[in-house]
Design a protein around this motif. Structure first.
Motif, PDB file in Angstrom:
ATOM      1  N   GLU A   1       0.855  -1.188   0.000  1.00  0.00           N
ATOM      2  CA  GLU A   1       0.000   0.000   0.000  1.00  0.00           C
ATOM      3  C   GLU A   1       0.888   1.234   0.000  1.00  0.00           C
ATOM      4  O   GLU A   1       1.723   1.405   0.893  1.00  0.00           O
ATOM      5  N   ILE A   2       0.702   2.069  -1.021  1.00  0.00           N
ATOM      6  CA  ILE A   2       1.471   3.306  -1.131  1.00  0.00           C
ATOM      7  C   ILE A   2       0.605   4.467  -0.668  1.00  0.00           C
ATOM      8  O   ILE A   2      -0.549   4.595  -1.080  1.00  0.00           O
ATOM      9  N   THR A   3       1.183   5.293   0.189  1.00  0.00           N
ATOM     10  CA  THR A   3       0.504   6.485   0.704  1.00  0.00           C
ATOM     11  C   THR A   3       1.366   7.709   0.417  1.00  0.00           C
ATOM     12  O   THR A   3       2.542   7.590   0.082  1.00  0.00           O
ATOM     13  N   LYS A   4       0.756   8.879   0.585  1.00  0.00           N
ATOM     14  CA  LYS A   4       1.464  10.143   0.370  1.00  0.00           C
ATOM     15  C   LYS A   4       1.254  11.011   1.600  1.00  0.00           C
ATOM     16  O   LYS A   4       0.133  11.116   2.103  1.00  0.00           O
ATOM     17  N   ASP A   5       2.324  11.634   2.083  1.00  0.00           N
ATOM     18  CA  ASP A   5       2.186  12.498   3.252  1.00  0.00           C
ATOM     19  C   ASP A   5       1.910  13.942   2.837  1.00  0.00           C
ATOM     20  O   ASP A   5       1.786  14.245   1.643  1.00  0.00           O
ATOM     21  N   ALA A   6       1.850  14.833   3.803  1.00  0.00           N
ATOM     22  CA  ALA A   6       1.526  16.241   3.556  1.00  0.00           C
ATOM     23  C   ALA A   6       2.598  16.947   2.725  1.00  0.00           C
ATOM     24  O   ALA A   6       2.332  17.990   2.126  1.00  0.00           O
TER      25      ALA A   6
END
Length: 151
Positions: free
Chosen positions: A44-49
């Motif tokens: 699972e790939i996520t992106k931060d602020a």
């Protein structure tokens, strides 16, 4: 002549609209091993602020003749002994400013060897395949995998 110009404008407009909806790597991906052709895991790939991408293993796929390990016993440092499920294998990946389908400046961890590699990623134009390249030094000295987007 006016009809060709209108067709060009419509084509470019529709293409960029289509790309903008599918050009992010956030989501779930099934990796395909370049050596065996089998899937090893779902990441699972996520992106931060800060628009930095990270990826963690959320599912391990059993393969013929191989029993997955529960812990990263070959990892070093802070990752040593961590459970494989939840292990962050993609760190600090950034989108290219020249090409929105390319990502770089990050690292990828191979939990089977415990090795960290510099990494680049390239998303296909339909947003369904992610080409991952891990390397030491220069990109030519590396290995590639293709990941498939999961729904």
């Amino acid at each position: 002549m006016k009809m060709n110009k209108l067709f060009f404008i419509l084509t470019v407009g529709l293409s960029s609209t289509y790309l903008s909806a599918n050009d992010d790597i956030v989501g779930k991906w099934r990796n395909i091993d370049d050596k065996t052709g089998f899937s090893k895991a779902v990441i699972e790939i996520t992106k931060d602020a800060n628009d930095t991408y990270f990826g963690k293993i959320i599912e391990v796929t059993p393969r013929p003749g191989y029993t997955p390990k529960a812990y990263c016993d070959k990892c070093k440092g802070a990752d040593q002994g961590k459970p494989i499920i939840g292990l962050q294998i993609i760190k600090h990946m950034k989108r290219s400013t020249q090409n929105p389908l390319e990502f770089s400046q990050g690292t990828i961890l191979d939990p089977l060897t415990g090795s960290h590699y510099k990494s680049t990623m390239r998303l296909n134009t339909t947003g369904t395949r992610l080409a991952i390249r891990g390397f030491v030094g220069i990109e030519a000295l590396g290995r590639s995998q293709t990941w498939l987007r999961q729904n």
